[in-house]
Write a protein that holds these residues in place. Sequence first.
Motif, PDB file in Angstrom:
ATOM      1  N   ARG A  11      86.011  34.851  46.654  1.00  0.00           N
ATOM      2  CA  ARG A  11      86.551  36.120  46.176  1.00  0.00           C
ATOM      3  C   ARG A  11      85.925  36.503  44.845  1.00  0.00           C
ATOM      4  NH1 ARG A  11      92.650  37.228  46.016  1.00  0.00           N
ATOM      5  NH2 ARG A  11      91.741  39.258  45.600  1.00  0.00           N
ATOM      6  N   PHE A  12      85.575  37.783  44.723  1.00  0.00           N
ATOM      7  CA  PHE A  12      85.007  38.308  43.489  1.00  0.00           C
ATOM      8  C   PHE A  12      85.853  39.472  42.995  1.00  0.00           C
ATOM      9  CE2 PHE A  12      81.518  36.243  45.619  1.00  0.00           C
ATOM     10  CZ  PHE A  12      80.778  35.671  44.599  1.00  0.00           C
ATOM     11  N   VAL A  13      85.839  39.674  41.700  1.00  0.00           N
ATOM     12  CA  VAL A  13      86.563  40.787  41.082  1.00  0.00           C
ATOM     13  C   VAL A  13      85.589  41.572  40.218  1.00  0.00           C
ATOM     14  CG1 VAL A  13      88.360  41.427  39.440  1.00  0.00           C
ATOM     15  CG2 VAL A  13      88.810  39.654  41.120  1.00  0.00           C
ATOM     16  N   GLN A  14      85.638  42.901  40.347  1.00  0.00           N
ATOM     17  CA  GLN A  14      84.781  43.765  39.527  1.00  0.00           C
ATOM     18  C   GLN A  14      85.410  43.931  38.150  1.00  0.00           C
ATOM     19  OE1 GLN A  14      82.047  44.864  41.118  1.00  0.00           O
ATOM     20  NE2 GLN A  14      81.119  46.099  39.516  1.00  0.00           N
ATOM     21  N   ILE A  15      84.654  43.568  37.107  1.00  0.00           N
ATOM     22  CA  ILE A  15      85.198  43.634  35.744  1.00  0.00           C
ATOM     23  C   ILE A  15      84.389  44.559  34.841  1.00  0.00           C
ATOM     24  CG2 ILE A  15      86.248  41.355  35.850  1.00  0.00           C
ATOM     25  CD1 ILE A  15      83.823  40.302  34.277  1.00  0.00           C
ATOM     26  N   GLY A  16      83.402  45.259  35.408  1.00  0.00           N
ATOM     27  CA  GLY A  16      82.584  46.155  34.591  1.00  0.00           C
ATOM     28  C   GLY A  16      81.731  47.046  35.468  1.00  0.00           C
ATOM     29  N   ASN A  41      91.528  44.424  35.998  1.00  0.00           N
ATOM     30  CA  ASN A  41      90.907  43.458  36.909  1.00  0.00           C
ATOM     31  C   ASN A  41      90.605  42.157  36.185  1.00  0.00           C
ATOM     32  OD1 ASN A  41      91.003  45.485  38.795  1.00  0.00           O
ATOM     33  ND2 ASN A  41      88.809  45.855  38.856  1.00  0.00           N
ATOM     34  N   GLY A  42      90.148  42.283  34.927  1.00  0.00           N
ATOM     35  CA  GLY A  42      89.846  41.099  34.143  1.00  0.00           C
ATOM     36  C   GLY A  42      91.082  40.252  33.879  1.00  0.00           C
ATOM     37  N   VAL A  43      92.196  40.908  33.601  1.00  0.00           N
ATOM     38  CA  VAL A  43      93.453  40.176  33.390  1.00  0.00           C
ATOM     39  C   VAL A  43      93.836  39.413  34.661  1.00  0.00           C
ATOM     40  CG1 VAL A  43      95.924  40.439  32.960  1.00  0.00           C
ATOM     41  CG2 VAL A  43      94.275  41.767  31.620  1.00  0.00           C
ATOM     42  N   PHE A  44      93.690  40.086  35.807  1.00  0.00           N
ATOM     43  CA  PHE A  44      93.996  39.427  37.086  1.00  0.00           C
ATOM     44  C   PHE A  44      93.058  38.252  37.322  1.00  0.00           C
ATOM     45  CE2 PHE A  44      92.871  39.043  41.607  1.00  0.00           C
ATOM     46  CZ  PHE A  44      94.112  38.710  42.143  1.00  0.00           C
ATOM     47  N   ALA A  45      91.756  38.460  37.066  1.00  0.00           N
ATOM     48  CA  ALA A  45      90.784  37.394  37.291  1.00  0.00           C
ATOM     49  C   ALA A  45      91.063  36.189  36.402  1.00  0.00           C
ATOM     50  CB  ALA A  45      89.369  37.920  37.041  1.00  0.00           C
ATOM     51  N   LYS A  46      91.411  36.447  35.154  1.00  0.00           N
ATOM     52  CA  LYS A  46      91.729  35.346  34.240  1.00  0.00           C
ATOM     53  C   LYS A  46      92.922  34.536  34.747  1.00  0.00           C
ATOM     54  CE  LYS A  46      90.133  36.160  29.533  1.00  0.00           C
ATOM     55  NZ  LYS A  46      90.556  36.405  28.130  1.00  0.00           N
ATOM     56  N   GLN A  75      86.130  37.977  28.950  1.00  0.00           N
ATOM     57  CA  GLN A  75      86.495  38.449  27.611  1.00  0.00           C
ATOM     58  C   GLN A  75      85.368  39.266  26.990  1.00  0.00           C
ATOM     59  OE1 GLN A  75      89.559  38.076  26.157  1.00  0.00           O
ATOM     60  NE2 GLN A  75      88.742  39.511  24.635  1.00  0.00           N
ATOM     61  N   THR A  76      84.137  38.816  27.178  1.00  0.00           N
ATOM     62  CA  THR A  76      82.984  39.550  26.636  1.00  0.00           C
ATOM     63  C   THR A  76      82.881  40.928  27.266  1.00  0.00           C
ATOM     64  OG1 THR A  76      81.773  37.487  26.232  1.00  0.00           O
ATOM     65  CG2 THR A  76      80.484  39.515  26.352  1.00  0.00           C
ATOM     66  N   GLN A  77      83.083  40.996  28.576  1.00  0.00           N
ATOM     67  CA  GLN A  77      83.017  42.281  29.272  1.00  0.00           C
ATOM     68  C   GLN A  77      84.144  43.194  28.806  1.00  0.00           C
ATOM     69  OE1 GLN A  77      80.472  42.842  31.477  1.00  0.00           O
ATOM     70  NE2 GLN A  77      81.084  44.973  31.555  1.00  0.00           N
ATOM     71  N   PHE A  78      85.320  42.616  28.558  1.00  0.00           N
ATOM     72  CA  PHE A  78      86.454  43.408  28.072  1.00  0.00           C
ATOM     73  C   PHE A  78      86.147  43.989  26.694  1.00  0.00           C
ATOM     74  CE2 PHE A  78      90.271  43.534  25.393  1.00  0.00           C
ATOM     75  CZ  PHE A  78      91.040  44.452  26.091  1.00  0.00           C
ATOM     76  N   ASP A  79      85.609  43.156  25.798  1.00  0.00           N
ATOM     77  CA  ASP A  79      85.279  43.634  24.444  1.00  0.00           C
ATOM     78  C   ASP A  79      84.242  44.749  24.496  1.00  0.00           C
ATOM     79  OD1 ASP A  79      87.035  41.774  23.444  1.00  0.00           O
ATOM     80  OD2 ASP A  79      85.488  40.287  22.987  1.00  0.00           O
ATOM     81  N   ALA A  80      83.236  44.584  25.354  1.00  0.00           N
ATOM     82  CA  ALA A  80      82.209  45.621  25.475  1.00  0.00           C
ATOM     83  C   ALA A  80      82.806  46.918  26.016  1.00  0.00           C
ATOM     84  CB  ALA A  80      81.091  45.136  26.403  1.00  0.00           C
ATOM     85  N   GLU A 125      75.934  35.265  39.933  1.00  0.00           N
ATOM     86  CA  GLU A 125      74.923  34.824  38.985  1.00  0.00           C
ATOM     87  C   GLU A 125      74.052  36.003  38.554  1.00  0.00           C
ATOM     88  OE1 GLU A 125      72.763  31.639  40.720  1.00  0.00           O
ATOM     89  OE2 GLU A 125      74.495  30.312  40.868  1.00  0.00           O
ATOM     90  N   GLY A 126      73.948  36.215  37.261  1.00  0.00           N
ATOM     91  CA  GLY A 126      73.126  37.297  36.739  1.00  0.00           C
ATOM     92  C   GLY A 126      73.754  38.665  36.881  1.00  0.00           C
ATOM     93  N   ASP A 127      74.984  38.725  37.344  1.00  0.00           N
ATOM     94  CA  ASP A 127      75.670  40.006  37.516  1.00  0.00           C
ATOM     95  C   ASP A 127      76.922  39.991  36.649  1.00  0.00           C
ATOM     96  OD1 ASP A 127      76.800  42.360  38.273  1.00  0.00           O
ATOM     97  OD2 ASP A 127      76.710  42.000  40.420  1.00  0.00           O
ATOM     98  N   SER A 128      76.818  40.571  35.477  1.00  0.00           N
ATOM     99  CA  SER A 128      77.948  40.525  34.537  1.00  0.00           C
ATOM    100  C   SER A 128      79.102  41.410  34.961  1.00  0.00           C
ATOM    101  CB  SER A 128      77.479  40.956  33.144  1.00  0.00           C
ATOM    102  OG  SER A 128      76.958  42.277  33.176  1.00  0.00           O
ATOM    103  N   SER A 129      78.892  42.261  35.960  1.00  0.00           N
ATOM    104  CA  SER A 129      79.950  43.179  36.371  1.00  0.00           C
ATOM    105  C   SER A 129      80.949  42.528  37.322  1.00  0.00           C
ATOM    106  CB  SER A 129      79.345  44.418  37.043  1.00  0.00           C
ATOM    107  OG  SER A 129      78.735  44.072  38.278  1.00  0.00           O
ATOM    108  N   ARG A 130      80.638  41.345  37.871  1.00  0.00           N
ATOM    109  CA  ARG A 130      81.511  40.691  38.831  1.00  0.00           C
ATOM    110  C   ARG A 130      81.776  39.256  38.397  1.00  0.00           C
ATOM    111  NH1 ARG A 130      78.771  39.874  43.569  1.00  0.00           N
ATOM    112  NH2 ARG A 130      80.588  39.992  44.893  1.00  0.00           N
ATOM    113  N   VAL A 131      82.947  38.754  38.760  1.00  0.00           N
ATOM    114  CA  VAL A 131      83.285  37.372  38.428  1.00  0.00           C
ATOM    115  C   VAL A 131      83.945  36.723  39.633  1.00  0.00           C
ATOM    116  CG1 VAL A 131      85.561  37.961  37.497  1.00  0.00           C
ATOM    117  CG2 VAL A 131      84.411  35.881  36.724  1.00  0.00           C
TER     118      VAL A 131
END
Length: 342
Positions: free
Chosen positions: A187-192, A65-70, A283-288, A204-210
Amino acid sequence: MRISTNLFHSQGLQSIQKHQQDVLDAQLKLSTGKRINAPGDDPVALNQIHSLNRTMNSIDQYAMNGVFAKAQLVFEETAIADTTDSLQRARELTIQMLNGTYTAEDRQATGKEIEQIILQVQNMMNYRNSEGELIFAGSSVNAEKAFVEDVNNPGYYAYIGSPNAAGQFESDGVTPVEDPLANYGSRFVQIGFDDDNKLKPNDEGDSSRVRISDNGQKVFGISTTTTFTGTPDQNILNVLVELKNALNAGLEPPAGVAEDLKAGIEQLAEVRAEIGGRQNRIQTQFDAGESFKIALEERRMGLEDMDIVEGVTELTKSQNALQMAQQVFSRVQDMSLFNYLR
């Protein structure tokens, strides 16, 4: 108590079969490298392994999902960068045409270049991603355009979420252009993993969505100082239209145009920086996620994988036990009264 010959044979055969199965099990574990090959091997550990696998699969999906969002944010960043370059060129021309040494013909010629800049900026404001969806139309990603002709102010452009877009229809002749949903969400994407499993109207304040798309009025809308003809939407595209109209008439650029273009450039710079922040958060969410996945993998290996030294030892013990059982069985076969009556 009388012990029959059949009982001796039955018990001996069962012992041999059991030890043969132990040898086969040990060989299977060594060949697969896994301690658990069937549910009966360790039901509790198997359940934990399934749970760990599900979690790791979720992490892999969030990474995808993160790759798609990027990729989607790259489209948005590209459109904003191109628009910024166009506005900078328009501002240079505006400052140049404020010089009294230029004639009406010079301004009219410059107006032609501004017309081309308008077309380019309009294309960027109606830019679509790889999925064919508008990236600056809020929730109305499937509309035909994010910025349409202003029916109340001919020659200008209105955002589809603006009342100035009312009165038009899309190509089907039925669907109204004005769409209030364009002013809400995106549109939002779940990344975590979500800590509370509750959706919010933004990320905002939700690191799981972008967020991967934006409201065009917030991106391109500015509080203008330019005096428009009529009451069109206040956006950078209409500032360019007002500039074009003045230059085509051989007049100097209207007062405030240069400052409005500068404000538009600064607004786009802020949006672009915010997009960069979203990309960094992905990227931070991916590393975590990858770090967490390593810990889970170590736990799964501890539950599932076979220790080679232990496996070889177990196989040797089972083979020795089988050999002893076979020898005992051969001796038991000789324990018959008929052997003593010969």
